[in-house]
Scaffold this active site. Structure first.
Site, short mmCIF file in Angstrom:
data_model
loop_
_atom_site.label_atom_id
_atom_site.label_comp_id
_atom_site.label_asym_id
_atom_site.label_seq_id
_atom_site.Cartn_x
_atom_site.Cartn_y
_atom_site.Cartn_z
N PRO A 195 -10.67 -1.03 -0.15
CA PRO A 195 -11.15 -2.36 -0.54
C PRO A 195 -10.37 -2.90 -1.72
CG PRO A 195 -12.56 -0.68 -1.48
CD PRO A 195 -11.54 0.05 -0.66
N CYS A 221 5.98 -29.47 -10.83
CA CYS A 221 6.51 -30.60 -10.05
C CYS A 221 6.42 -30.34 -8.56
CB CYS A 221 7.95 -30.87 -10.47
SG CYS A 221 8.06 -31.22 -12.22
N GLU A 222 5.23 -30.23 -8.03
CA GLU A 222 4.99 -30.04 -6.60
C GLU A 222 3.66 -30.72 -6.31
OE1 GLU A 222 6.50 -27.90 -4.23
OE2 GLU A 222 7.88 -26.80 -5.53
C1 LIG Z 1 -3.16 -2.06 4.24
C2 LIG Z 1 -4.10 -2.84 3.40
N1 LIG Z 1 -5.18 -2.19 2.89
C3 LIG Z 1 -6.08 -2.85 2.10
C4 LIG Z 1 -5.93 -4.19 1.82
C5 LIG Z 1 -6.94 -4.85 0.93
O1 LIG Z 1 -7.62 -5.84 1.60
P1 LIG Z 1 -8.82 -6.63 0.89
O2 LIG Z 1 -8.33 -7.08 -0.43
O3 LIG Z 1 -9.09 -7.74 1.81
O4 LIG Z 1 -9.96 -5.68 0.79
C6 LIG Z 1 -4.84 -4.90 2.34
C7 LIG Z 1 -4.71 -6.33 2.08
O5 LIG Z 1 -4.00 -7.08 2.68
C8 LIG Z 1 -3.89 -4.20 3.15
O6 LIG Z 1 -2.83 -4.82 3.66
#
Ligand SMILES: Cc1ncc(COP(=O)(O)O)c(C=O)c1O
Length: 425
Positions: A282, A350-351
């Site tokens: 996570p 500047c965008e």
């Molecule tokens: C391989 C992998 N694991 C974990 C994550 C973490 O995902 P999240 O921040 O949505 O929990 C990502 C995010 O892109 C990822 O590519």
């Protein structure tokens, strides 16, 4: 553990926006603007909530550093027992510097260079998630040259649409991620890994995308992974771990903490008595709602048909609105008056795409007023750049009533010092 306020950022009795009770105005006065402010208490609590929702299963949690890689954040989570999910040699160095035990590091990503693989093997990390036959071969050769066995899991593509923004969807076959489980591609590669003298097969990994709010795509992906892992085991192949990736979505509208209970129940149900060890990665769900980007108003400009609130933070500090059309709530840090109408909150870059929020109902504002761009703890500071030679914002973390500086704002001098000019004489 005492339960915190449902949100780490809330207004005190006088209406001041605070981080765990500490007024953001005080933090801005002491540390300047723009500035990322994290609630260490909130991050710690959300990590604990995640871990306890998964207590019933045999699993390990690796915080995805890509979402927030401040050393202070990683070190605090490592202290809680978290491992690290990394995607580069730079993140490997961060994880090690922050004190994550090498065995608790998982290396994900489609394009690991030979140097990065070598560094990971030298550090003795716990798991490398390979994403292609070419990468498996590269890891094998690099391990052979070092005389070590590489612990390699295979990231598979289960062809499940995660129902999230296109740019953060990774689960379908049309994306660059993983090896397809259909047509024996992944099974053949896993057999090859098993036969390889330099590889110790660590299992399978999946990650279908990010900011996923519906549990159904997780259920479909995990069931497919379980089915595939079980079929490999039935052939007699060792599949110790099923790594379930990250991806749990958060409430960007109200900033309330994620309830991990339903996710934990889903995982427990799908993998009940399966005998696999599980891995979790996570990122966003641990940090997003535990950070804000503080900024202050430079000018109010009345356009033809709208008000522009020009602030001192910009897309170089927080790219998500520009990159993903992402919504971040924006609040005044002082007690706000009544809303007087919509405004675009924009940076000085500047965008036309340089905005933090569009058409937001805001009160009367003036130069110097502080605003907080909410839910900016994930994929915020890590994506900062120095576009327009703007030094990216600093980062602080409030933990147990103390505000710790995690990173000073960079300076123009330090940016220029990285460069050299050829001698034209
Ligand atoms: C391989 C992998 N694991 C974990 C994550 C973490 O995902 P999240 O921040 O949505 O929990 C990502 C995010 O892109 C990822 O590519």
């Amino acid at each position: 553990m005492t339960e915190l306020h449902p949100s780490a950022f809330y207004r005190d009795a006088s209406g001041q926006l605070t981080v765990s009770g500490m007024p953001l105005a005080e933090i801005a006065a002491a540390h300047g603007s723009p500035l990322y402010v994290y609630s260490g208490d909130g991050i710690r609590q959300d990590y604990r909530r995640f871990a306890s929702a998964l207590e019933a299963v045999d699993g390990t949690v690796h915080f995805a550093l890509k979402s927030n890689s401040a050393l202070g954040v990683i070190a605090m989570l490592a202290n809680e027992g978290a491992g690290a999910d990394i995607v580069s040699g730079g993140e490997l160095a961060r994880a090690l510097a922050a004190g994550v035990p090498p065995k608790k590091i998982v290396f994900s990503g489609v394009g690991k260079s030979a140097d990065e693989i070598g560094a990971a093997l030298d550090a003795g990390i716990g798991q490398i998630n390979a994403e292609s036959p070419q990468e498996v071969d590269a890891i094998s050769q690099i391990a052979a040259a070092r005389g070590v066995m590489a612990p390699v899991a295979l990231r598979v593509n289960v062809d499940v649409a995660p129902e999230t923004h296109e740019k953060i969807s990774t689960g379908q076959r049309s994306t660059k991620f993983g090896v397809s489980i259909s047509q024996n591609e992944a099974a053949d590669l896993y057999r090859r890994m098993h036969a390889d003298a330099n590889i110790s097969p660590a299992g399978l990994a999946v990650h279908i995308g990010s900011q996923i709010l519906d549990l159904d795509p997780f259920e479909r992906a995990y069931s497919a992974l379980l089915h595939f892992g079980t079929s490999l085991r039935e052939e007699g192949l060792p599949v110790p771990i099923l790594d379930l990736g990250g991806g749990i979505g958060v409430d960007y509208e109200n900033g309330t903490g994620t309830d991990f209970t339903a996710y934990g129940q889903l995982v427990a149900r799908v993998f009940a008595n399966s005998g696999f060890r599980l891995g979790f990665e996570p990122g966003r769900s641990i940090v997003a709602n535990n950070g804000v980007l503080l900024t202050k108003v430079i000018y109010i400009k009345d356009g033809d048909n709208k008000r522009f609130v020009i602030v001192d933070a910009a897309m170089n500090d927080l790219l998500r609105p520009t990159l993903y059309e992402a919504h971040h709530a924006i609040q005044t840090i002082a007690p706000g008056g009544a809303d007087i109408g919509p405004a675009d909150i924009v940076g000085p870059i500047c965008e036309t795409g340089d905005y933090l929020g569009r058409d937001r109902m805001m009160p009367e504002l003036g130069a110097g007023d502080g605003l907080a761009v909410m839910s900016a703890g994930a994929y915020g500071a890590v994506m900062a750049s120095s576009y327009n030679t703007r030094p990216p914002a600093g980062e602080v973390m409030v933990l147990d009533g103390v505000c710790h500086v995690l990173r000073q704002q960079r300076t123009v001098e330090s940016l220029l010092a990285e460069e050299s000019v050829p001698d034209f004489s």
